[in-house]
Design a protein around this motif. Sequence first.
Motif, short mmCIF file in Angstrom:
data_model
loop_
_atom_site.label_atom_id
_atom_site.label_comp_id
_atom_site.label_asym_id
_atom_site.label_seq_id
_atom_site.Cartn_x
_atom_site.Cartn_y
_atom_site.Cartn_z
N ASN A 38 -8.99 1.31 -2.43
CA ASN A 38 -7.60 1.68 -2.64
C ASN A 38 -6.72 1.31 -1.45
O ASN A 38 -5.83 2.04 -1.05
CB ASN A 38 -7.47 3.18 -2.95
N ARG A 39 -7.01 0.14 -0.86
CA ARG A 39 -6.17 -0.38 0.23
C ARG A 39 -5.51 -1.65 -0.25
O ARG A 39 -5.83 -2.18 -1.32
CB ARG A 39 -7.03 -0.71 1.44
N GLU B 36 -6.69 9.77 15.58
CA GLU B 36 -5.69 9.10 14.75
C GLU B 36 -6.11 7.69 14.35
O GLU B 36 -5.41 7.06 13.57
CB GLU B 36 -4.35 9.04 15.49
N ILE B 37 -7.21 7.20 14.91
CA ILE B 37 -7.62 5.83 14.58
C ILE B 37 -8.20 5.73 13.17
O ILE B 37 -7.82 4.84 12.41
CB ILE B 37 -8.62 5.29 15.63
N PRO B 38 -9.13 6.63 12.75
CA PRO B 38 -9.65 6.52 11.38
C PRO B 38 -8.58 6.52 10.29
O PRO B 38 -8.63 5.66 9.41
CB PRO B 38 -10.60 7.72 11.28
N PRO B 39 -7.58 7.44 10.29
CA PRO B 39 -6.55 7.31 9.26
C PRO B 39 -5.76 6.02 9.33
O PRO B 39 -5.30 5.53 8.31
CB PRO B 39 -5.64 8.52 9.48
N THR B 40 -5.60 5.46 10.55
CA THR B 40 -4.87 4.20 10.65
C THR B 40 -5.64 3.06 10.00
O THR B 40 -5.05 2.19 9.38
CB THR B 40 -4.63 3.86 12.13
N MET B 41 -6.97 3.10 10.13
CA MET B 41 -7.75 1.97 9.63
C MET B 41 -8.12 2.13 8.16
O MET B 41 -8.40 1.14 7.50
CB MET B 41 -9.05 1.82 10.44
N THR B 42 -8.16 3.34 7.63
CA THR B 42 -8.68 3.53 6.28
C THR B 42 -7.56 3.54 5.24
O THR B 42 -6.43 3.18 5.53
CB THR B 42 -9.51 4.82 6.20
N SER B 43 -7.90 4.02 4.04
CA SER B 43 -7.11 3.75 2.85
C SER B 43 -5.62 4.05 2.98
O SER B 43 -4.79 3.29 2.53
CB SER B 43 -7.65 4.58 1.69
N ARG B 44 -5.26 5.16 3.59
CA ARG B 44 -3.87 5.57 3.48
C ARG B 44 -2.92 4.64 4.23
O ARG B 44 -1.91 4.23 3.70
CB ARG B 44 -3.72 6.99 4.02
N TYR B 45 -3.26 4.30 5.48
CA TYR B 45 -2.33 3.48 6.26
C TYR B 45 -2.78 2.04 6.40
O TYR B 45 -1.98 1.17 6.70
CB TYR B 45 -2.09 4.11 7.63
N ASP B 46 -4.08 1.76 6.25
CA ASP B 46 -4.61 0.41 6.06
C ASP B 46 -4.08 -0.62 7.05
O ASP B 46 -3.27 -1.48 6.71
CB ASP B 46 -4.33 -0.06 4.63
N PRO B 129 0.56 10.39 18.65
CA PRO B 129 1.33 9.51 17.78
C PRO B 129 0.73 9.50 16.38
O PRO B 129 -0.49 9.45 16.23
CB PRO B 129 1.21 8.15 18.45
N ARG B 130 1.59 9.55 15.37
CA ARG B 130 1.10 9.49 14.00
C ARG B 130 0.66 8.06 13.67
O ARG B 130 1.04 7.13 14.39
CB ARG B 130 2.23 9.89 13.03
N PRO B 131 -0.12 7.88 12.61
CA PRO B 131 -0.53 6.52 12.26
C PRO B 131 0.64 5.56 12.05
O PRO B 131 0.51 4.38 12.37
CB PRO B 131 -1.30 6.73 10.96
N GLU B 132 1.78 6.06 11.54
CA GLU B 132 2.95 5.18 11.42
C GLU B 132 3.35 4.64 12.78
O GLU B 132 3.67 3.46 12.94
CB GLU B 132 4.14 5.95 10.83
N ALA B 133 3.34 5.53 13.80
CA ALA B 133 3.71 5.11 15.15
C ALA B 133 2.71 4.10 15.69
O ALA B 133 3.08 3.13 16.37
CB ALA B 133 3.79 6.32 16.06
N VAL B 134 1.43 4.31 15.36
CA VAL B 134 0.41 3.37 15.85
C VAL B 134 0.66 1.99 15.26
O VAL B 134 0.62 0.97 15.95
CB VAL B 134 -1.00 3.88 15.47
N ILE B 135 0.95 1.97 13.93
CA ILE B 135 1.19 0.68 13.29
C ILE B 135 2.46 0.04 13.85
O ILE B 135 2.51 -1.17 14.07
CB ILE B 135 1.26 0.88 11.76
N ALA B 136 3.48 0.86 14.13
CA ALA B 136 4.70 0.33 14.74
C ALA B 136 4.39 -0.29 16.10
O ALA B 136 4.93 -1.34 16.45
CB ALA B 136 5.74 1.44 14.89
N GLY B 137 3.49 0.35 16.85
CA GLY B 137 3.08 -0.21 18.13
C GLY B 137 2.39 -1.55 17.98
O GLY B 137 2.65 -2.49 18.74
N PHE B 138 1.54 -1.65 16.95
CA PHE B 138 0.85 -2.92 16.73
C PHE B 138 1.83 -4.01 16.32
O PHE B 138 1.70 -5.16 16.75
CB PHE B 138 -0.23 -2.76 15.65
#
Lengths: 302, 181
Positions: A38-39, B36-46, B129-138
């Motif tokens: 689901n990604r 915060e790394i697992p939620p960044t890498m897995t399904s929700r934030y991908d 930092p939330r996963p959104e912030a992590v992705i913004a950083g990337f």
Amino acid sequence: MEGIGYKILGAVLTTILAFVVGMFYGGFSRKITARIQNRVGPPVWQNFLDVLKLLFKKTSVRYGFMHHIAPLWMISMSITTLMFVPVLNDGLFFTNLNFSGDIIFLLYIMVMGSLGMALGAGSTGNPNSAIGVSRGLTQMVGFEIPWVMALVALMIQYKTTSVTGLMEVQSQSGTWLMFSSPFAFIAALLAMPGMFRYSPFDIVGAPSELASGPISEFGGKYLSTMMTSGSIFAFVKLTLYVDIFMGGASNLIVLVLKTFTLYMYPVLWGTVSARFRTEQSVRYFWGWPTFFGFIALIYAAF
Amino acid sequence: MYNDKESQKIVDIIQNYARKHSLFILAYGTGCGAIEIPPTMTSRYDAERFGIRGSATPRQADVLLITGYLATKSLKRVIKVYEQMQDPKYVIGFGSCTINGGMYWDSYNTINVLDKYLPVDVYINGCMPRPEAVIAGFVKLQKLIQQGKADGWDIYKKNIDEYKANQKKIITNWVMPDFNF
């Protein structure tokens, strides 16, 4: 003279085709895995970008001669194996260097790439590499037995030791070998996930367990060569399966369809299963696949 | 024809495009930010849709992600890991602790400013930092790479004496080689 020119051109074309198709298969497998989880997943050309980026990385690691040679060894063995597998049934460019007896030759040359990787990983001195190599060789002992049994059964049954001979048998009788000798096909199919090293058989490069195993000290250009070699080799294995069991392919579209269907089997199995331990993996391969290998041998002999 | 400025520009564009879209990260997860790394890498934030992918060893990694505070003891390991990575390499400081010490600013065994010891390319603010912030950083790092401004690895090489002096001030029992390249 013209014959040699065509052969060289055919070899180059086959290599490029194998690289591109293998890379896209890797990309598709990442995308499909992502969709199952689901990604959104990376774009299908992501593997090309990875290889390109790794080529542009600088390398300042020196572990001696074998460390340099191992990726080159792997890619040259992949291309050598590719040269002995007929890609299309009767194309001008894609027949390459077949000779009678090439199944026996292929059985040997297909493990040479892994041997090069083992030697290179051994010279880095990383303990994770050593564990990965020992696991890989153990697993190879596992899946080679049903695979060899299946091929020997076919060689006995049809009294030929060449891949083109088996393809001729299929084109003359009109049925694929997966129907005319089903037990050999089942044994070879059950042994196949071990060659592709997706879950549950990814015990060699177990990312979180062994820090990617044998390749843990290879970065940059070394890793990019290894990825190229891996994608070529995946194409070679799939093409060999299609040639032997599924009647080969008369044009490239049929080839891509057949190989992709076959490739989805280890990928989809991998997405829904967790990793085996080494002895579980070997026990699996010496169980039902070897049993079907025996049945295939009996079926072929009588 | 070769090695002139125009063709170098084209090579740079291709290089930066490939580097930008394929970031192998090595998460140094001793701080609390690692959660915060697992939620960044897995399904929700991908994060994989940006070409960001976890890597297991420093030899293959491009980005060193320092998640949170660094004890003086673990600074030594981070320096070792950073120097084992191959050029070009980037560092992302993750959370307030890497910027000014955060809630550990007066602790006796954590470092306060990461940039003194390793060249940080992008800071991600927050605790956590939330996963959104992590992705913004990337994405910010990707922009910097595209413009050719993410050259912390080059700065580290040029000012190696200064960085080494700072590192040795913190690590009193320096029992490793001076350079782990």
